[in-house]
Each structure stands twice: as C-alpha cells, then as structure tokens.
Design an enzyme around this catalytic site. Structure first.
Site, PDB file in Angstrom:
ATOM      1  N   ARG A 120      87.071  71.044  23.904  1.00 57.64           N
ATOM      2  CA  ARG A 120      88.470  71.446  23.747  1.00 57.64           C
ATOM      3  C   ARG A 120      88.878  71.710  22.293  1.00 57.64           C
ATOM      4  O   ARG A 120      90.012  72.078  22.023  1.00 57.64           O
ATOM      5  CB  ARG A 120      89.387  70.378  24.371  1.00 57.64           C
TER       6      ARG A 120
ATOM      7  N   GLY B 213      82.692  58.012  17.830  1.00 62.59           N
ATOM      8  CA  GLY B 213      82.793  58.855  16.638  1.00 62.59           C
ATOM      9  C   GLY B 213      84.049  59.704  16.579  1.00 62.59           C
ATOM     10  O   GLY B 213      84.412  60.225  15.521  1.00 62.59           O
TER      11      GLY B 213
ATOM     12  N   GLU C  69      86.575  54.408  36.596  1.00 55.59           N
ATOM     13  CA  GLU C  69      86.920  55.658  35.911  1.00 55.59           C
ATOM     14  C   GLU C  69      87.969  56.424  36.724  1.00 55.59           C
ATOM     15  O   GLU C  69      87.984  56.346  37.956  1.00 55.59           O
ATOM     16  CB  GLU C  69      85.664  56.523  35.744  1.00 55.59           C
TER      17      GLU C  69
HETATM   18  C1  UD1 Z   1      85.285  56.900  28.339  1.00 59.09           C
HETATM   19  C2  UD1 Z   1      85.248  55.677  29.236  1.00 59.09           C
HETATM   20  C3  UD1 Z   1      86.625  55.398  29.788  1.00 59.09           C
HETATM   21  C4  UD1 Z   1      87.610  55.222  28.659  1.00 59.09           C
HETATM   22  C5  UD1 Z   1      87.580  56.442  27.736  1.00 59.09           C
HETATM   23  C6  UD1 Z   1      88.408  56.165  26.512  1.00 59.09           C
HETATM   24  C7  UD1 Z   1      83.048  55.661  30.227  1.00 59.09           C
HETATM   25  C8  UD1 Z   1      82.236  55.979  31.444  1.00 59.09           C
HETATM   26  N1  UD1 Z   1      84.314  55.931  30.306  1.00 59.09           N
HETATM   27  O1  UD1 Z   1      85.639  57.995  29.186  1.00 59.09           O
HETATM   28  O2  UD1 Z   1      86.598  54.211  30.568  1.00 59.09           O
HETATM   29  O3  UD1 Z   1      88.915  55.029  29.189  1.00 59.09           O
HETATM   30  O4  UD1 Z   1      86.235  56.702  27.299  1.00 59.09           O
HETATM   31  O5  UD1 Z   1      88.492  57.337  25.765  1.00 59.09           O
HETATM   32  O6  UD1 Z   1      82.519  55.166  29.273  1.00 59.09           O
HETATM   33  N2  UD1 Z   1      79.310  60.251  24.593  1.00 59.09           N
HETATM   34  C9  UD1 Z   1      77.988  60.298  24.204  1.00 59.09           C
HETATM   35  N3  UD1 Z   1      77.035  60.610  25.118  1.00 59.09           N
HETATM   36  C10 UD1 Z   1      77.325  60.875  26.409  1.00 59.09           C
HETATM   37  C11 UD1 Z   1      78.673  60.831  26.812  1.00 59.09           C
HETATM   38  C12 UD1 Z   1      79.643  60.513  25.895  1.00 59.09           C
HETATM   39  O7  UD1 Z   1      77.676  60.061  23.046  1.00 59.09           O
HETATM   40  O8  UD1 Z   1      76.391  61.156  27.173  1.00 59.09           O
HETATM   41  C13 UD1 Z   1      80.336  59.911  23.605  1.00 59.09           C
HETATM   42  C14 UD1 Z   1      81.341  61.011  23.375  1.00 59.09           C
HETATM   43  O9  UD1 Z   1      80.957  61.827  22.287  1.00 59.09           O
HETATM   44  C15 UD1 Z   1      82.606  60.236  23.054  1.00 59.09           C
HETATM   45  C16 UD1 Z   1      82.447  58.944  23.825  1.00 59.09           C
HETATM   46  O10 UD1 Z   1      81.076  58.815  24.113  1.00 59.09           O
HETATM   47  O11 UD1 Z   1      82.678  59.919  21.684  1.00 59.09           O
HETATM   48  C17 UD1 Z   1      83.255  58.920  25.103  1.00 59.09           C
HETATM   49  O12 UD1 Z   1      82.864  59.980  25.914  1.00 59.09           O
HETATM   50  P1  UD1 Z   1      83.890  60.750  26.833  1.00 59.09           P
HETATM   51  O13 UD1 Z   1      83.142  61.731  27.651  1.00 59.09           O
HETATM   52  O14 UD1 Z   1      85.028  61.206  26.032  1.00 59.09           O
HETATM   53  O15 UD1 Z   1      84.354  59.546  27.765  1.00 59.09           O
HETATM   54  P2  UD1 Z   1      85.517  59.561  28.772  1.00 59.09           P
HETATM   55  O16 UD1 Z   1      85.108  60.302  29.980  1.00 59.09           O
HETATM   56  O17 UD1 Z   1      86.767  59.943  28.103  1.00 59.09           O
END
Ligand code: UD1
Ligand code: MG
Length: 455
Positions: A15, A101, A152
């Site tokens: 986004r 991050g 989630e």
């Molecule tokens: C995650 C949480 C959710 C929380 C939210 C807060 C999980 C399953 N869910 O959801 O409970 O309310 O954050 O913002 O953890 N990332 C990686 N590798 C991956 C996936 C994600 O490094 O394979 C990193 C992303 O860059 C980011 C963070 O992890 O910095 C969170 O990932 P994102 O996909 O934003 O999580 P949410 O679905 O928002």
C-alpha cells in the site's frame, strides 16, 4: 536472562505503492527500521536479528552498518514462519522480543516493562484497546480474564470481532519454548499463513502464564502501511520532539512549525521562529535566535548568533556573536569566526571568515580565506572556477574590497589593502595600498540621444 530481539521486516508494503521497501521509508529523515533498531539497542540485547525478504538486497545495502544479524525469509509464509527463521541462531536460555520493522515509534520504557514480565514460564504480550479494532488480531480472554488465544480478524467469528483488545504484534517469550511452539504451527487458517499469534494457545496449554501490558501511547504501536499513516506518525513524532525541546528551555514560536530531522543540542534561551527545518547534527549555543523560514543542516552555531529570516545553511560552523541573513546561503565547509556579519543574498562556500569581518550584500565567496576585520562590498564575486579547476582567494586582515569587485582566483589581496569599486583583480594586490582597475570616466557634452525614425 539474555535478551535476543527479532525485528520482522520481510513484508512487502504494497500500500505504499513504492519501489522502495517499506521499512526504508523515512520518518524524520531516518528509515523506519532504523528507528526500531535504535530503540532495540537501548535494551542492550545480546543480539538483534533482522528478518528481511521483499526488497531485501535494497534494505541491506541501505543499512550496511546496522548492528544486526541479517536473516532472509523467502518466501514469506507468515509471522510465525518469519520468527522461526531467526530461531536457529538464538541461545536456549534467551528471552526473545519480537518487534516490527514498520512500527517505528515503539518506546524503550514500554519494552523494558514488557520484558520484565517475561521469563521461562511467562510470555508477555503488548496489547491495546481500540474503538475500531478492524484488521487486528483479537485477544480472547476466558471468564477469569486470562488470555486464552489470539484470533486473527480474517478467522474471527462475529462475536470475536466485537473484542476491542487487540494484538500489537509485539511480544516477549522464552526461547526454548518458543522454538518448540513454532515447530507446532500450521497454516490451516483463512490466510494460509503460519501465524506467530497461534503460539499463545500453545503456551496456555503448557500452563505458561500470558502477561499483558499496554503502551503509554497508541502511536507507539501504530504500524505504517500507507503514506497517510507515515505522515500521521511523522507529525506525532515531530510534536513530541519539539515539546521536549520546549520543556528543555527553548522558545519555539509555533510547535507545529518546527521540524527536527536529526539530533540537536541547545544552550539556554534559544528562540526558534516559525517554519524552521533542522536536519542532521545541530548544536545551538546560548541565546541563539533563528528567524522564520530557515533550513539548517549539520551546523555548530555559537552563543548569541542571530540568523535572520530565509537562510539556507549546511555543514557550517558559526562563531559567537555572528549575524547571518536575511536570505543568506552558507554552503558546506564554511567556517565563520566570531562577530562575523553575512548579509542578504550572500552565498559562501568552502571558505573561512575571521573575526569581525563583514560580507553584507549580494556576494559570492567561494574557496576563500577572509582575514579579520575585512569589509567586502556589495556585489563582490570570487571567480573561483575557470571551467576546469577551482582556485583559492586569500584576503588579508583589514582589507576593504570595493563594491562590484571580481577577484579572479588564484589571487591574494594584501593586509590592509583597499580595492576600488568595480575592480577586476587578476593579480595579487600589495598590502596597505589602493588598487584600482577601472576605465577613466569621461563626459561628452552636447551629446544628443538618438531619435525614433518617422515612416
Ligand atoms: C499481525 C498479527 C496481528 C496483529 C497485527 C498488528 C499475526 C498472524 N498477526 O497481523 O495479530 O494485530 O500484526 O499489526 O502475526 N512479516 C514478515 N514475514 C511474513 C509476514 C509478515 O516479516 O511472512 C512482517 C511484516 O513485514 C510486518 C509484520 O511482520 O512488519 C506484521 O505482518 P503483517 O502482515 O502486517 O501482519 P498483520 O496481518 O497485520
Ligand atoms: Mg498479514
């Protein structure tokens, strides 16, 4: 227990609609992830792991000296999978803190408090309660109020969706147990991902206590997903910094119209007017006044210096009691001694100006050494560039340079020399003498102006 920190930064950041990986976008001129790394360092961890994926090479290249261990996550199969990539490097007896991050403003005290609540048998979770919890993982508690698990958004039923306490994503867990829980995760969920959040239910099964803590301020746990959120956090961060400055004794004429994009040290009774941008490393001495609409980057400014409106100043040292502007431009490697006056529409580059010298109007001074008590008249230009190389100009103490003089470098003006207005100086001028280079003035009496021809 030793602390190991894992920063998750492998996500794509769709986004942002950007070629730059999200975590490299800037908040107060510093990449988002660098804010997180700097805060992580305040906890004095044994090690920091940065899990990278999307645009990973760009992230590594942008942060060559980051004090982190780089851990690649390809492909990105979820937050649980991301943490699992770092676990092989982490010691058995460690506590593991997970940060994001793209959540740049997390506060050191909040994290210290959170870490203090975790040990071998306790997991600590940072949560917040939101009026609109849409999109976040919900904290499911039992009748006694103990945390049971996290659901989630995409997996939640309509009742769970009403829960307003949400997961910030930040947690602390004991490494030994965490390692095992991560091997037990599956991706049988709405997003087909390995959720880090599923470790909560596993911990509860093992009678591990789930402690929760909340941040002091919501902005600490806000993530950046788009440029609007980035701008919101930038404004919040700026206001925090400016208010801290004010509480440290700086007069800021409008707290919403000062931006700090770096580090600043200030003396007593400093005043900063509106629309000022301060970047890099800035030191302001006692009683410094900065006028409106000024940009200063990397500068050491002495006591009682006054900078008038509309100046641009970069990589400069300014001595006590000097006055700059309005409308002055001081370029890199300029060193002004004390009681120096630089006036309007003056540009100075890579030059030194000694005590009590004045360059008050419309001049360009480059690659020059200006002595003490020198007066440089309006419109004086150092011709420092011959199209191929730069050359130096040296102006002795007490020299007086008449207006509209060109000093064709390399050239020296002797101490106490006077240069008559309008001179083009191509050779060194002797000290204490008047040097002129000027066509003799003549007058033609009875001269008629041309008249327009009639057709
Ligand atoms: C995650 C949480 C959710 C929380 C939210 C807060 C999980 C399953 N869910 O959801 O409970 O309310 O954050 O913002 O953890 N990332 C990686 N590798 C991956 C996936 C994600 O490094 O394979 C990193 C992303 O860059 C980011 C963070 O992890 O910095 C969170 O990932 P994102 O996909 O934003 O999580 P949410 O679905 O928002
Ligand atoms: Mg996700």
């Amino acid at each position: 227990m030793n602390l190991s920190i894992i920063i998750l930064a492998a996500g794509q950041g769709k986004r942002m609609y950007s070629d730059l990986p999200k975590v490299l976008h800037l908040l107060a001129d510093k990449p988002l992830v660098s804010h997180v790394i700097d805060t992580a360092l305040t906890l004095q961890p044994k090690d920091i792991y940065l899990v990278y994926g999307h645009g990973g090479d760009q992230v590594r290249a942008a942060l060559p000296n980051a004090p982190v261990q780089w851990v690649a996550q390809t492909p990105q199969l979820g937050t649980g999978h991301a943490v699992a990539q770092a676990m092989p490097h982490i010691a058995e007896e460690a506590l593991v803190l997970v940060l994001y991050g793209d959540v740049p403003l997390i506060n050191s005290m909040t994290l210290k408090n959170l870490c203090a609540q975790a040990d071998t048998n306790r997991l600590a979770l940072l949560t917040v309660t939101l009026d609109n919890p849409t999109g976040y993982g919900r904290i499911v508690r039992n009748a006694q109020g103990h945390v049971e698990r996290i659901v989630e958004e995409k997996d939640a039923d309509s009742l769970q969706k009403q829960i307003k306490e949400v997961n910030t994503g930040i947690l602390v867990a004991p490494a030994t147990r965490l390692r095992r829980w991560l091997t037990l995760l599956n991706n049988q969920n709405a997003q087909g991902e390995y959720y880090l959040t599923d470790i909560i239910a596993l911990a509860v099964q093992e009678q591990v206590t789930i402690e929760t803590a909340i941040p002091n301020h919501l902005h600490e746990v806000m993530g950046v997903n788009d440029r609007l959120q980035l701008a919101t956090l930038e404004r919040y961060y700026q206001l925090q910094q400016v208010q801290r400055l004010m509480l440290n004794g700086v007069t800021v004429r409008d707290q919403a119209r000062l931006d700090l994009r770096g580090t600043i040290q200030t003396g007593r009774d400093v005043t900063i007017d509106v629309n000022v941008i301060l970047e890099g490393n800035i030191t302001l001495g006692n009683r410094v006044k900065i006028g409106p609409h000024t940009v200063i980057r990397n500068a050491q400014i002495g006591d009682d210096v006054e900078i008038f409106a509309n100046c641009v100043i970069e990589d400069v040292i300014i001595g006590h009691h000097s006055r700059i502007g309005p409308f002055a431009r001081l370029r890199p490697e300029t060193v002004l001694a004390e009681h120096v006056h630089i006036g309007n529409f003056v540009e100075i580059k890579k030059s030194t100006v000694a005590n009590h010298s004045k360059i008050n109007h419309l001049s360009y001074i480059g690659d020059t050494e200006v002595g003490q008590e020198v007066n440089i008249g309006a419109g004086t230009i150092t011709c420092n560039y011959d199209g191929a190389n730069k050359h130096k100009t040296i102006i002795g103490d007490r020299a007086f340079i008449g207006s509209d003089t060109q000093l064709v470098a390399p050239v020296k003006v002797g101490a106490g020399a006077t240069i008559g207005a309008g001179a083009t100086i191509t050779q060194d001028t002797p000290p204490e003498a008047l040097t002129l280079s000027r066509v003799k003035q003549q007058t033609v009496f009875g001269w008629q102006r041309p008249k327009k021809k009639k057709n």
